[in-house]
Structures are given as C-alpha cells and as structure tokens.
Design a protein around this motif. Structure first.
Motif, PDB file in Angstrom:
ATOM      1  N   ALA A  25       0.837  -1.203   0.000  1.00  0.00           N
ATOM      2  CA  ALA A  25       0.000   0.000   0.000  1.00  0.00           C
ATOM      3  C   ALA A  25       0.866   1.246   0.000  1.00  0.00           C
ATOM      4  N   ILE A  26       1.873   1.277   0.887  1.00  0.00           N
ATOM      5  CA  ILE A  26       2.721   2.465   0.973  1.00  0.00           C
ATOM      6  C   ILE A  26       3.458   2.683  -0.341  1.00  0.00           C
ATOM      7  N   THR A  27       3.985   1.603  -0.904  1.00  0.00           N
ATOM      8  CA  THR A  27       4.761   1.743  -2.129  1.00  0.00           C
ATOM      9  C   THR A  27       3.901   2.265  -3.279  1.00  0.00           C
ATOM     10  N   PHE A  28       2.746   1.667  -3.446  1.00  0.00           N
ATOM     11  CA  PHE A  28       1.915   2.094  -4.580  1.00  0.00           C
ATOM     12  C   PHE A  28       1.325   3.481  -4.358  1.00  0.00           C
ATOM     13  N   PHE A  29       1.016   3.812  -3.111  1.00  0.00           N
ATOM     14  CA  PHE A  29       0.536   5.173  -2.863  1.00  0.00           C
ATOM     15  C   PHE A  29       1.667   6.187  -3.087  1.00  0.00           C
ATOM     16  N   SER A  30       2.905   5.806  -2.767  1.00  0.00           N
ATOM     17  CA  SER A  30       4.026   6.714  -3.059  1.00  0.00           C
ATOM     18  C   SER A  30       4.136   6.928  -4.552  1.00  0.00           C
ATOM     19  N   LEU A  31       3.972   5.842  -5.290  1.00  0.00           N
ATOM     20  CA  LEU A  31       4.034   5.939  -6.744  1.00  0.00           C
ATOM     21  C   LEU A  31       3.007   6.963  -7.237  1.00  0.00           C
ATOM     22  N   VAL A  32       1.793   6.867  -6.721  1.00  0.00           N
ATOM     23  CA  VAL A  32       0.742   7.814  -7.103  1.00  0.00           C
ATOM     24  C   VAL A  32       1.161   9.238  -6.746  1.00  0.00           C
ATOM     25  N   LEU A  33       1.698   9.379  -5.542  1.00  0.00           N
ATOM     26  CA  LEU A  33       2.111  10.704  -5.079  1.00  0.00           C
ATOM     27  C   LEU A  33       3.179  11.302  -5.993  1.00  0.00           C
ATOM     28  N   PHE A  34       4.188  10.487  -6.343  1.00  0.00           N
ATOM     29  CA  PHE A  34       5.253  10.974  -7.225  1.00  0.00           C
ATOM     30  C   PHE A  34       4.683  11.378  -8.578  1.00  0.00           C
ATOM     31  N   VAL A  35       3.793  10.559  -9.108  1.00  0.00           N
ATOM     32  CA  VAL A  35       3.196  10.864 -10.408  1.00  0.00           C
ATOM     33  C   VAL A  35       2.482  12.209 -10.340  1.00  0.00           C
ATOM     34  N   ILE A  36       1.714  12.409  -9.272  1.00  0.00           N
ATOM     35  CA  ILE A  36       0.928  13.634  -9.160  1.00  0.00           C
ATOM     36  C   ILE A  36       1.829  14.857  -9.012  1.00  0.00           C
ATOM     37  N   LEU A  37       2.963  14.692  -8.332  1.00  0.00           N
ATOM     38  CA  LEU A  37       3.826  15.835  -8.051  1.00  0.00           C
ATOM     39  C   LEU A  37       4.855  16.098  -9.156  1.00  0.00           C
ATOM     40  N   THR A  38       4.773  15.372 -10.256  1.00  0.00           N
ATOM     41  CA  THR A  38       5.708  15.599 -11.356  1.00  0.00           C
ATOM     42  C   THR A  38       5.108  16.604 -12.337  1.00  0.00           C
ATOM     43  N   GLY A  47       7.297   8.523 -18.812  1.00  0.00           N
ATOM     44  CA  GLY A  47       7.711   7.302 -19.502  1.00  0.00           C
ATOM     45  C   GLY A  47       8.339   6.317 -18.531  1.00  0.00           C
ATOM     46  N   PHE A  48       9.213   6.830 -17.666  1.00  0.00           N
ATOM     47  CA  PHE A  48       9.877   5.936 -16.703  1.00  0.00           C
ATOM     48  C   PHE A  48       8.898   5.375 -15.675  1.00  0.00           C
ATOM     49  N   TYR A  49       7.959   6.221 -15.221  1.00  0.00           N
ATOM     50  CA  TYR A  49       6.946   5.705 -14.289  1.00  0.00           C
ATOM     51  C   TYR A  49       6.182   4.554 -14.943  1.00  0.00           C
ATOM     52  N   GLY A  50       5.847   4.796 -16.209  1.00  0.00           N
ATOM     53  CA  GLY A  50       5.118   3.760 -16.949  1.00  0.00           C
ATOM     54  C   GLY A  50       5.930   2.478 -17.041  1.00  0.00           C
ATOM     55  N   ALA A  51       7.234   2.630 -17.348  1.00  0.00           N
ATOM     56  CA  ALA A  51       8.103   1.462 -17.471  1.00  0.00           C
ATOM     57  C   ALA A  51       8.168   0.710 -16.139  1.00  0.00           C
ATOM     58  N   LEU A  52       8.291   1.484 -15.051  1.00  0.00           N
ATOM     59  CA  LEU A  52       8.330   0.862 -13.723  1.00  0.00           C
ATOM     60  C   LEU A  52       7.058   0.044 -13.477  1.00  0.00           C
ATOM     61  N   LEU A  53       5.930   0.634 -13.860  1.00  0.00           N
ATOM     62  CA  LEU A  53       4.653  -0.081 -13.677  1.00  0.00           C
ATOM     63  C   LEU A  53       4.609  -1.351 -14.514  1.00  0.00           C
ATOM     64  N   ILE A  54       5.142  -1.260 -15.751  1.00  0.00           N
ATOM     65  CA  ILE A  54       5.143  -2.439 -16.613  1.00  0.00           C
ATOM     66  C   ILE A  54       5.964  -3.555 -15.972  1.00  0.00           C
ATOM     67  N   ILE A  55       7.108  -3.184 -15.406  1.00  0.00           N
ATOM     68  CA  ILE A  55       7.945  -4.195 -14.738  1.00  0.00           C
ATOM     69  C   ILE A  55       7.182  -4.821 -13.564  1.00  0.00           C
ATOM     70  N   LEU A 248      11.775   5.871  -7.736  1.00  0.00           N
ATOM     71  CA  LEU A 248      10.862   7.002  -7.914  1.00  0.00           C
ATOM     72  C   LEU A 248      11.606   8.319  -7.731  1.00  0.00           C
ATOM     73  N   ILE A 249      12.444   8.367  -6.686  1.00  0.00           N
ATOM     74  CA  ILE A 249      13.182   9.609  -6.417  1.00  0.00           C
ATOM     75  C   ILE A 249      14.128   9.908  -7.580  1.00  0.00           C
ATOM     76  N   THR A 250      14.801   8.859  -8.067  1.00  0.00           N
ATOM     77  CA  THR A 250      15.725   9.045  -9.193  1.00  0.00           C
ATOM     78  C   THR A 250      14.989   9.601 -10.403  1.00  0.00           C
ATOM     79  N   ILE A 251      13.860   8.990 -10.708  1.00  0.00           N
ATOM     80  CA  ILE A 251      13.092   9.451 -11.874  1.00  0.00           C
ATOM     81  C   ILE A 251      12.696  10.908 -11.712  1.00  0.00           C
ATOM     82  N   ARG A 252      12.169  11.202 -10.516  1.00  0.00           N
ATOM     83  CA  ARG A 252      11.653  12.543 -10.263  1.00  0.00           C
ATOM     84  C   ARG A 252      12.768  13.589 -10.377  1.00  0.00           C
ATOM     85  N   CYS A 253      13.975  13.243  -9.909  1.00  0.00           N
ATOM     86  CA  CYS A 253      15.050  14.216  -9.874  1.00  0.00           C
ATOM     87  C   CYS A 253      15.784  14.365 -11.194  1.00  0.00           C
TER      88      CYS A 253
END
Ligand SMILES: Nc1ncnc2c1ncn2[C@@H]1O[C@H](COP(=O)(O)OP(=O)(O)O)[C@@H](O)[C@H]1O
Ligand SMILES: [Mg+2]
Lengths: 256, 224
Positions: A25-38, A47-55, A248-253
């Motif tokens: 739950a925490i991990t996937f909610f963080s993912l949502v949070l990062f997506v929203i704050l980008t 693109g990278f978020y999408g790739a992460l989700l595909i993996i 997520l942090i790497t992608i965002r930064c």
C-alpha cells in the motif's frame, strides 16, 4: 461460490502478491504521489513511471490486458474534466478552427493541462489496480488496520466486503423467483413487482443485520471488534519498498 | 448424572412474547444436566430458536432462567456467553468477520485472552473441525459444509461447557450432513441440538424434547 468482483487475481501467487500488504500500500501510494507531483512537461519521467509499472505488472503475473481494462474506467471522468481544456484555457494559440458559426482556438496551455490530467489519472489508476489485484481485500484492510486508519471505517468496509456477495446472492434468487413466475404481464405489473422486490430486499437486509448482531453478542461483543495482527514484515518487503521508492526519487530528480 | 451439582440449565415457567405480540414461549419448564445430549424438535415456528436465545441472555424475562446457577443479566452475561456457545442456523450470520481466523478468534478476543492463548485456541478449534488449512479463507469462498464447520469452531474456541446448535444440518448435502454427524459425535461437551432432522437427533441425542406452539409436549429418553 467463487466471487472476485473487487479483487480479481488477488488470490494468485507471485513475488508481488507475497509482499506485506502495508508495504505494498505504501509503495503504490508513493508511486501515485510521485506521479501527481511531477510537472506535466517532464515527458520522460512519465515514460519511466510507466516502465516501472510495466515491470511491476510483469512480476505480478496479472494479465496486463486486465490492468489496462480496469484502469480505463477512469477515462470518462478524465474526458469530462479535461476535454474542453484545450479550447477554453487561454494562452499561446496552436490553431484556429471554425465549425459553422462557432470559432475554436486550441492553446498550448490547454493541451498541456489536458495531458497533465490524462497521464496522471491513467498512471495513478494503473498503480492502484496493480495494488488491488495483487492484494486480497481482507489483507489490505488488515494492513490499514495496523496502520491505524479509523477503526469504524475498517469495520464498515469489512462488513461490506463480507456481506456484499450474500446480498447479491439474495437479490439474484429473488429475481429468479420473480422471473419464473411472471410470464407476460404489462410493464406496469413488472414495475410493481420490482418495487416490491426492492422493499423485501431491504427488509431482509435489515433482518440480516439484526441476526448478525445477535451472533456477535453471543460471542461476547461489547462494542469493539477485536482482531489479532498477524502481519509480519520481512527483509524482502523492506528491499522492495526501498528500491521502488529509490527509483521514484531518481526518476523525479533526473528525468526531464 | 442427575444430581443438583451438575444441573446447568434451569428454566421455570418461561413465557415469552415478541414485542409485536407473537406468543413464542408459553410456560416452559426445563432442566438440563452436564453431559447430556438433548434434541429439541418441533415444527417451524414452535419456539425452538426463541428458547435457545434465552440460554445466553440474548432474550430475557424476569428470573425464569438460571444458567450454571447464574441469572443471565448484567455482569453475569460475559461469563455466561463464554460458557454457552450458540451456533446459529445460518452460517452467514455466524461468520461475520473477513477471514475464518478472525471469526474463530473473535470470541476469545472478546473474552480478553492474550494473543498467544488466542492463537493456540484458534488453531485447536480449527483442527477439531478439520478445517486447519482454512484460517485465511474467506467465508464466501467456502461451501455450506465448510462454513458450518468454521461456525462450530467459532464457538469451540471459547471452550464452552454447553454447545447449542440451531438446525445444524440445514442446507447441507448428504455427505456434509454425514460428516457433521460424525464430527458432533466425537465432541465431549453438553449439547442441545434444535431442528427437525429427526434422524440426526436420534443418532446424537439420549433425550428428545418436543415442543409445539411454545409448549413442551414431550420429554423422552431414547437410546438409553
Ligand atoms: N424477531 C421476531 N419477532 C417477532 N416474532 C418472532 C420473531 N422471531 C420469531 N418470531 C415468532 O415466534 C415464534 C417462534 O419462532 P422460532 O423460535 O423462530 O421458532 P422455531 O425456531 O421453532 O422455528 C414464531 O411464531 C415466529 O414467527
Ligand atoms: Mg428456528
């Protein structure tokens, strides 16, 4: 009877399924949070978020088609909110169109706003679909409970989950009973029968509530529903959440 | 067997009408002793379920009932409810928690037992009904027979001294019914079994009480 309306595929087995529900739950909610704050213009980040989700989907062994189809439910809302943005948002014009007497102009800001809403809604929805199709609803509730979400809320959700299929079953058998007795008859007659059925259904649900309460009291219920926490974190859970959040942090930064 | 010491239920002139005026019980006199297996039979609406609900204080009237020497009211209730385990007719009423484990743990946790004790009791109760592998299962994924077994486990975990079953064979297929009979046969606890499955009652009980329209019409020893 086998029902999987809310958490289809959640009883399968995979690396992701076996993770602790809280960690998931925490991990996937963080993912949502990062997506929203980008910012919307960081195309490669999305693109990278999408790739992460595909993996993650690949590891979860949930059919990708299912995840996509589940996530599409968000589209109507996105369209309602976002479709007119390119036309009504002011800014740099990308083109003018005229349709009879009405003139449209599409603006860059408007298109970006639509993209922003669209991609974030889609990615968030996919994340949550992966979460719910790799975690049984009851385990998710357990997780939320140990994370100290309001007890009342958890209790209502758990009763809902427990009894939704019982109610659906009752409704089905009432419908079958009605249909096997009503050959012909006008529309008016059918409406009356359905109204009757709804009434009976509510009374039955009410009576069910009464009997369940008696059963609870018989086992010493005193106003608090008590459960034992049987969840345990292990190393794998920690590795998983740390690596996903680090990614997520790497992608965002770094992704622009 | 019939000495005063071991009398666990004493009912004198129990009369009960539901709030809507339905006269459900009409002058019931009944004693039940430790170790008995009592069948409670009678047609639908005879008052069987109503009588059972008086045995753990869910329904109450003025001091017509005494359970283990206690009046079922106020501060006696938690103790009485831990000693009297009722398995209700519909497993969907009995099993109200998300998983079997939570359901079987519900009673012991309400009794205020510690986590380790609760875990041990849940394990034992599920083992006793041959449902050890079901602790994480969800009620709506189980068959009626399996739900019935978990329902029984959900009261066994409280270590009741009186086990009450309301229509235990309702909706069971012949195999499920057979294995339920074997399961109950193996249980060494005072039992009251209500229903109209006479065959099941004949096989499990030494005493049969027949009630009709809220009155006891016969009370006989069988298989003696
Ligand atoms: N909650 C209730 N409210 C009003 N009347 C009830 C209620 N429950 C049962 N009754 C009535 O009380 C009588 C005895 O019912 P019950 O104890 O359920 O019988 P049995 O279990 O032997 O079939 C019946 O006439 C029934 O309609
Ligand atoms: Mg009954």
């Amino acid at each position: 009877m086998e029902h999987h309306f809310l958490d289809q595929y959640s009883d399968r087995d995979s690396l992701i399924h076996r993770l602790d529900p809280r960690v998931k739950a925490i991990t996937f909610f963080s993912l949502v949070l990062f997506v929203i704050l980008t910012p919307a213009a960081s195309f490669s980040a999305f693109g990278f978020y999408g790739a992460l989700l595909i993996i993650l989907i690949a590891f979860s062994k949930v059919p990708p088609i299912f995840v996509v189809r589940r996530s599409l439910v968000i589209i109507p809302f996105v369209v309602i909110v976002g479709l007119f943005m390119p036309f009504i948002k002011g800014g740099r014009s990308l083109g003018n169109y005229s349709l009879g007497a009405v003139d449209f102009s599409v603006t860059y800001e408007g298109v970006m706003l639509f993209w922003n809403i669209f991609i974030k809604a889609m990615l968030s929805c996919i994340s949550l679909t992966v979460l719910t199709s790799t975690t049984r609803f009851v385990d998710l509730l357990k997780g939320f409970e140990t994370m100290h979400l309001p007890k009342l809320l958890i209790m209502i959700l758990s009763f809902m989950y427990r009894y939704i299929y019982v109610f659906i079953g009752e409704l089905m058998s009432m419908r079958i009973a009605k249909e096997s007795r009503s050959a012909g008859g006008g529309k008016r007659f059918h409406l009356k029968a359905i109204a009757n059925m709804v009434g009976v259904f509510f009374i039955r649900a009410y009576e069910r509530g009464e009997r369940v309460y008696l059963a609870m009291c018989s086992r010493g219920f005193d106003g608090t529903v008590r459960t034992l926490n049987r969840l345990k974190l292990n190393a794998r859970d920690i590795y998983f959440s740390f690596s996903v959040i680090a990614l997520l942090i790497t992608i965002r930064c770094f992704a622009k | 067997m019939t000495n005063i010491e071991s009398k666990i239920v004493e009912i004198r002139k129990l009369t009960y009408a539901y709030p809507d005026g339905t006269m459900a019980l009409d002058g019931i006199d009944l004693d039940i002793f430790e170790g008995e297996n009592v069948g409670l039979v009678g047609p639908n609406g005879a008052g069987k379920s109503t009588l059972l609900l008086h045995l753990n204080g869910i329904l109450r009237t003025d001091s017509a009932v005494s359970i283990f020497g206690l009046t079922p009211e106020g501060s006696n209730l938690p103790l009485i409810r831990s000693m009297v385990g009722i398995v209700f007719q519909d497993p969907d009423d009995q099993l109200f928690m998300p998983t079997s484990f939570d359901d079987v743990a519900f009673g012991p946790l309400s009794m205020g037992l510690g986590a380790d004790e609760v875990r041990a009791r849940v394990e034992k109760a599920l083992l006793d009904v041959s449902m050890s592998d079901a602790s994480d299962r969800i009620a709506h994924h189980m068959s009626v027979g399996e739900k019935r077994r978990v329902s029984i486990a959900s009261v066994l975990s409280m270590n009741p001294r009186l086990l009450i079953l309301d229509e235990p064979s309702a909706n069971l297929d012949p195999d499920g019914r057979r294995s339920l009979i074997e399961l109950l046969k193996g249980m060494n606890v005072t039992k009251i079994i209500a229903g109209h499955d006479l065959e099941l009652v004949n096989e499990l009980c030494q005493r049969v009480i027949r009630i009709d329209a809220g009155k006891i019409v016969s009370d006989t020893l069988i298989n003696a």
